[in-house]
Design a protein around this motif. Structure first.
Motif, PDB file in Angstrom:
ATOM      1  N   GLU A 238       0.428  -0.895  -0.109  1.00 17.92           N
ATOM      2  CA  GLU A 238      -0.155  -0.251   0.225  1.00 17.92           C
ATOM      3  C   GLU A 238       0.924   1.281  -0.277  1.00 17.92           C
ATOM      4  O   GLU A 238       0.547   2.001  -0.497  1.00 17.92           O
ATOM      5  N   ILE A 239       1.615   1.194   0.920  1.00 18.44           N
ATOM      6  CA  ILE A 239       3.090   2.107   1.004  1.00 18.44           C
ATOM      7  C   ILE A 239       3.382   2.739  -0.341  1.00 18.44           C
ATOM      8  O   ILE A 239       3.655   3.913  -0.875  1.00 18.44           O
ATOM      9  N   VAL A 240       3.844   2.042  -1.292  1.00 17.52           N
ATOM     10  CA  VAL A 240       4.721   1.961  -2.477  1.00 17.52           C
ATOM     11  C   VAL A 240       3.351   2.501  -3.654  1.00 17.52           C
ATOM     12  O   VAL A 240       3.912   3.260  -4.197  1.00 17.52           O
ATOM     13  N   GLY A 241       2.406   1.911  -3.414  1.00 14.94           N
ATOM     14  CA  GLY A 241       1.270   2.669  -4.582  1.00 14.94           C
ATOM     15  C   GLY A 241       0.709   3.385  -3.810  1.00 14.94           C
ATOM     16  O   GLY A 241       0.717   4.671  -4.538  1.00 14.94           O
ATOM     17  N   MET A 242       1.019   4.085  -2.683  1.00 15.61           N
ATOM     18  CA  MET A 242       0.350   5.297  -2.852  1.00 15.61           C
ATOM     19  C   MET A 242       1.865   7.121  -3.261  1.00 15.61           C
ATOM     20  O   MET A 242       1.707   7.589  -3.421  1.00 15.61           O
ATOM     21  N   LEU A 243       2.571   6.047  -2.897  1.00 26.01           N
ATOM     22  CA  LEU A 243       4.203   6.515  -3.159  1.00 26.01           C
ATOM     23  C   LEU A 243       4.146   6.949  -4.558  1.00 26.01           C
ATOM     24  O   LEU A 243       4.410   7.932  -5.293  1.00 26.01           O
ATOM     25  N   GLN A 244       3.665   5.640  -5.461  1.00 25.55           N
ATOM     26  CA  GLN A 244       4.479   6.024  -7.175  1.00 25.55           C
ATOM     27  C   GLN A 244       3.492   6.867  -7.393  1.00 25.55           C
ATOM     28  O   GLN A 244       3.368   7.121  -8.577  1.00 25.55           O
ATOM     29  N   GLU A 245       1.927   6.706  -6.441  1.00 29.54           N
ATOM     30  CA  GLU A 245       0.776   7.623  -7.390  1.00 29.54           C
ATOM     31  C   GLU A 245       0.607   9.123  -7.154  1.00 29.54           C
ATOM     32  O   GLU A 245       0.341  10.149  -7.233  1.00 29.54           O
ATOM     33  N   ASP A 246       2.201   9.538  -6.683  1.00 24.39           N
ATOM     34  CA  ASP A 246       2.209  10.658  -6.277  1.00 24.39           C
ATOM     35  C   ASP A 246       3.178  11.236  -6.474  1.00 24.39           C
ATOM     36  O   ASP A 246       4.434  11.583  -6.687  1.00 24.39           O
ATOM     37  N   GLU A 247       3.349  12.129  -7.738  1.00 24.55           N
ATOM     38  CA  GLU A 247       3.817  12.691  -8.841  1.00 24.55           C
ATOM     39  C   GLU A 247       4.407  13.887  -8.212  1.00 24.55           C
ATOM     40  O   GLU A 247       6.202  13.608  -8.645  1.00 24.55           O
TER      41      GLU A 247
ATOM     42  N   ALA B 138      13.423  -1.241  -1.615  1.00 22.88           N
ATOM     43  CA  ALA B 138      13.530  -2.448  -1.036  1.00 22.88           C
ATOM     44  C   ALA B 138      12.133  -2.761  -0.932  1.00 22.88           C
ATOM     45  O   ALA B 138      11.590  -3.969  -0.570  1.00 22.88           O
ATOM     46  N   PHE B 139      11.305  -1.242  -0.377  1.00 26.41           N
ATOM     47  CA  PHE B 139       9.871  -1.911   0.078  1.00 26.41           C
ATOM     48  C   PHE B 139       9.608  -2.694  -1.750  1.00 26.41           C
ATOM     49  O   PHE B 139       8.229  -3.257  -1.011  1.00 26.41           O
ATOM     50  N   SER B 140       9.881  -1.909  -2.369  1.00 26.78           N
ATOM     51  CA  SER B 140       9.204  -2.424  -4.031  1.00 26.78           C
ATOM     52  C   SER B 140       9.132  -3.832  -4.345  1.00 26.78           C
ATOM     53  O   SER B 140       8.721  -5.191  -4.891  1.00 26.78           O
ATOM     54  N   GLN B 141      10.831  -4.882  -3.077  1.00 24.89           N
ATOM     55  CA  GLN B 141      10.438  -6.333  -3.351  1.00 24.89           C
ATOM     56  C   GLN B 141       9.322  -6.567  -3.280  1.00 24.89           C
ATOM     57  O   GLN B 141       9.177  -8.045  -3.573  1.00 24.89           O
ATOM     58  N   THR B 142       8.407  -6.785  -1.810  1.00 28.24           N
ATOM     59  CA  THR B 142       6.852  -7.119  -2.228  1.00 28.24           C
ATOM     60  C   THR B 142       6.222  -7.232  -3.198  1.00 28.24           C
ATOM     61  O   THR B 142       5.488  -7.800  -3.416  1.00 28.24           O
ATOM     62  N   LEU B 143       6.397  -6.239  -3.716  1.00 28.53           N
ATOM     63  CA  LEU B 143       5.593  -6.725  -4.932  1.00 28.53           C
ATOM     64  C   LEU B 143       5.497  -7.718  -5.974  1.00 28.53           C
ATOM     65  O   LEU B 143       6.465  -7.946  -6.226  1.00 28.53           O
ATOM     66  N   GLN B 144       4.991  -7.967  -6.909  1.00 25.16           N
ATOM     67  CA  GLN B 144       4.323  -8.807  -7.355  1.00 25.16           C
ATOM     68  C   GLN B 144       5.358  -8.509  -8.889  1.00 25.16           C
ATOM     69  O   GLN B 144       5.616  -7.703  -9.472  1.00 25.16           O
ATOM     70  N   PRO B 145       5.742  -9.620 -10.070  1.00 23.79           N
ATOM     71  CA  PRO B 145       6.335  -8.962 -11.527  1.00 23.79           C
ATOM     72  C   PRO B 145       5.712  -7.804 -11.650  1.00 23.79           C
ATOM     73  O   PRO B 145       6.372  -6.656 -12.031  1.00 23.79           O
TER      74      PRO B 145
END
Length: 820
Positions: free
Chosen positions: A299-308, A340-347
């Motif tokens: 969830e954190i990676v997704g929220m940061l990624q969307e914050d341009e 490092a957090f992104s490693q929890t994401l799927q491919p």
């Protein structure tokens, strides 16, 4: 357009207890005739294919977690989860499940997780709910015993969890914790430790959400400081509040995101540092805690990624020269943790993540950071670079090839990486080893895009050998200008071993690019200087490099080896090794054995003609006698034209490499003149450039004729000794200035009387470090067992004889020095 409320991700739990993403789609519920019941259906949003079809079984335990997750087990070892985009969608599906099972939608779990024995179930029927003791100081021991007794029974665990949840019991316990601390009631604090630890083992999301809330989490951590087995309590709260400071390198405007980051860090800290290592029986009782952290990170990676705006500001400050060092270090550390957090994401999600970073300019930013003096910043940047290379090497290759069109070689990203590897100050070269692994990934053709015209492989390898290889080999070439390494300390040896490891990899996996470079830059001769290193591992690396080249059975390589007399350092190392039976001894013998078994005729003839007298006394293995036998059989075939023609036919088939045939480009390259090559000076000396391949490899028949003419003179000069080369480690190979010395007869297949020196040998016009001499270069010194003999060729003129007489009058030590 399908309602986004029903948009979900499907997860399955793998054997490592990690969640695998099975795809994104839209969920619905309906009756499925085939399954004979109401079912959950998820269709992929990309193509409408069926991602999930699961019957809502009346006896399956469904759990609702964190308002947007529904988790259940299809079979004993097959766990599923639906992660909803919106809470409303999760609530709708949860109501459907509860409706089928006849449950109240307000519960977070629909069934008991594990079936119990009938007897146990019957015992618990008498008490429909679990009644907790009143939350008082005097009853803490009773509460701790109740929690401990409930853990072995799944049904009692479930009832305890419901009681704790419904009565707001956890907050009452934490109020008692404050009272105990104020009164310094150590016994009560020990009971609270056992109670809170037991609540963790209940593995219940609803309880975690209470315990990990902003108002409770620090008190929960406080309870876990008072482990009864420790003489002094831990100081976890002090660390989290005073030592571990939360730094907003870029202001985060979303309060929900900020709270989620705080929560995730603290829960991760509880899992890693506060909770005791679970026993074998408790390992599976914390699976919900793992899942809680996992989905928080997603969830954190997704929220940061969307914050341009956030990412734009991040990269702008990273590359701004006005940013001070401390600030830049914080920015880089944040980016490293973000990756490092992104490693929890799927491919598929990770692909989108790195694509976003690429669009933001992460690679140019890394290039700026790696060029800085701050070691910590560079180290963090290297870790970020490793994430990029390991996930998408093609993206990195594309970037470095594009920047090569605008920038000098010195500031290319890949050359900065090589320079950091070479300049690693760590005595153990930990950073250099990591960087070498990344370089290996980048130059590995196996992970290059397999297109019809192989463009990525051709273009990137062409770029690498033109712009980067000279940086990689610089320490090797700088250290091998003499006949032994100029620096031979442990750290230098380690670095050169890493460089050789990568070059050996290139020999194995690249075709004409590395062949062009090795032959054109005389790399093998320089590598073999390292055979004289005092570090056995480095000498073995050099030998392994040559062994890999010989293993290709490529005649272009073989001619280069013979023309430059590149078996000499190997034979010298073999003899200097003496009678020791070690890895060096075995590796050298294995190389000669490979030549014998594979019947590499050109190398067999070269070794016997030039080094037989040094090796003939080695009789504890039959390798060298076997080579001599091969050579004699070869000579017999030459005397018989029919056998010779048959040999040619067999050889043509013998050297054809089925596994890796020459590409069209390779054949074109070998058909071009050396003057057209891009890479520097040729190995071949100017006087030899006009020679064709037949001149480079003198026919063995010519050699044998010359040998017969000289046999009588050699017998007079050479003193035959019975000393084995193995017993005389002091054996030295000395070289005349212009002609490469043999160990047997002083004639060779590539050095005619009166001809210029062999290319690549010390003293030849084309070799680095050569010293031209005015004396005639026709005398050769043969040494064995400490004895020296001079050989005069029949067609030497009188001037040559006079020079040789002068040399002969020199003391042995001076003469050896003069000749070396």
């Amino acid at each position: 357009m399908t309602d986004t409320r029903r948009r979900v991700k499907v997860y399955t739990l793998n054997e490592d207890r990690q969640w695998d993403d099975r795809g994104t789609g839209h969920v619905s519920s309906g009756y499925v005739e085939r399954l004979k019941g109401m079912s959950l259906l998820v269709r992929a949003e990309s193509d409408g294919s069926l991602l999930l079809e699961s019957k809502i079984n009346p006896n399956t335990a469904y759990q609702k977690q964190q308002d947007t997750l529904i988790v259940w087990s299809e079979a004993e070892n097959y766990d599923l989860a639906l992660s909803f985009q919106e809470k409303a969608g999760c609530d709708e599906i949860w109501e459907k499940i509860c409706q089928v099972q006849g449950k109240d939608p307000s519960v977070d779990i629909t069934q008991d997780l594990v079936d119990e024995s009938e007897e146990e179930r019957f015992d618990d029927m008498s008490s429909p709910g679990l009644e907790l003791p009143s939350c008082e100081l005097s009853r803490l021991e009773e509460i701790a015993e109740l929690v401990a007794s409930s853990l072995p029974s799944p049904l009692r665990r479930e009832k305890l969890a419901l009681a704790l949840e419904n009565e707001g019991y956890i907050k009452k316990l934490l109020e008692l914790f404050h009272v105990c601390e104020d009164l310094e009631n150590i016994e009560g604090l020990h009971h609270l430790y056992e109670i809170i630890k037991g609540i963790f083992l209940l593995n219940r999301t609803a309880l975690f959400e209470v315990m990990f809330s902003e108002e409770c989490i620090m008190d929960v951590i406080g309870c876990l400081e008072y482990d009864p087995t420790l003489s002094q309590p831990r100081k976890h709260r002090e660390f989290l509040t005073k030592t571990a400071k939360f730094k907003e390198v870029i202001p985060i405007s979303d309060p929900e995101l900020k709270q989620k980051i705080h929560q995730t860090y603290r829960v991760q800290y509880i899992q890693d540092m506060v909770l005791p290592t679970p026993s074998v029986f408790e390992e599976n009782m914390l699976s919900t805690l793992h899942s809680f952290i996992f989905f928080n990170k997603v969830e954190i990676v997704g929220m940061l990624q969307e914050d341009e705006k956030f990412l734009t500001d991040l990269f702008a400050q990273l590359t701004d020269e006005a940013t001070d060092e401390e600030k830049r270090q914080e920015l880089v550390n944040f980016l490293k943790e973000f990756c490092a957090f992104s490693q929890t994401l799927q491919p598929q999600n990770r692909d989108a993540f790195f694509k976003t970073l690429s669009n933001m300019g992460i690679l140019p930013a890394l290039e700026v950071i790696l060029g800085m003096d701050d070691t910590q910043v560079r180290s963090a940047a290297t870790d970020i670079f490793s994430y990029l290379v390991e996930y998408n090497p093609s993206m990195v290759r594309e970037f470095v090839m594009q920047e090569a069109q605008q920038n000098d070689d010195d500031i290319l990203l890949i050359n900065l990486i090589i320079e950091h590897m070479i300049c690693d100050t760590d005595p153990e070269l930990g950073g250099a080893v990591q960087l070498m692994g990344l370089l290996r990934t980048l130059v590995d053709p196996e992970n290059m895009l397999a297109t019809a015209n192989k463009t990525e492989k051709t273009e990137f390898l062409g770029f690498f050998y033109k712009h980067c290889m000279h940086v990689l080999t610089a320490p090797l070439l700088a250290n091998t200008t003499e006949d032994k390494p100029s620096k031979d300390d442990f750290q230098t040896a380690q670095l050169l071993a890493l460089v050789l490891e990568l070059l050996t990899f290139c020999v194995e996996h690249h075709t004409y690019h590395i062949k062009n470079y090795i032959i054109n830059k005389d790399i093998l001769r320089r590598v073999l200087v390292l055979m004289a290193s005092k570090h056995a591992f480095l000498a073995l690396c050099a030998l392994r490099f040559k062994r890999k080249i010989i293993g290709l059975k490529d005649e272009f390589y073989n001619r280069y080896i013979m023309k430059s007399f590149l078996f000499e350092p190997v034979v010298k190392a073999f003899l200097n090794n003496g009678s020791r039976y070690n890895l060096m001894n075995s590796a050298i013998i294995e190389m000669f054995e490979f030549i014998r078994v594979e019947d590499i005729k050109s190398l067999t003839a070269h070794v016997i003609e030039n080094y037989w007298k040094a090796l003939e006394d080695v009789d504890y293995v039959q390798t060298f006698k076997g080579l001599k036998l091969r050579f004699e059989q070869q000579r017999e075939r030459q005397d018989n034209p029919k056998l010779d023609s048959m040999r040619s036919i067999l050889r043509n088939h013998r050297y054809r490499r089925d596994a890796r045939t020459l590409e069209d480009e390779e054949e074109m390259w070998f058909n071009t003149d050396e003057d057209d090559m891009e890479d520097g000076e040729a190995v071949v000396s100017p006087s030899d450039k006009t020679k064709n391949d037949d001149d480079i490899m003198d026919p063995i028949s010519k050699f044998m004729e010359r040998k017969k003419l000289k046999e009588s003179e050699e017998k007079e000069v050479l003193l035959k000794t019975n000393l084995s080369g193995r017993q005389s480690p002091s054996f030295k190979l000395s070289l005349s200035s212009g002609t490469k010395t043999n160990l047997s007869s002083q004639s060779s297949a590539a050095s005619l009387p009166g001809s210029p020196g062999s290319p690549g040998s010390p003293g030849s016009p084309g070799s680095p470090g050569s010293v031209p001499k005015s004396t005639s270069q026709t005398a050769a010194i043969t040494t064995k067992g400490g004895l020296v003999g001079l050989v005069d060729y029949p067609d030497d003129d009188e001037d040559d004889d006079e020079d040789e007489d002068k040399e002969d009058s020199l003391p042995l030590s001076k003469k050896a020095k003069f000749e070396s």
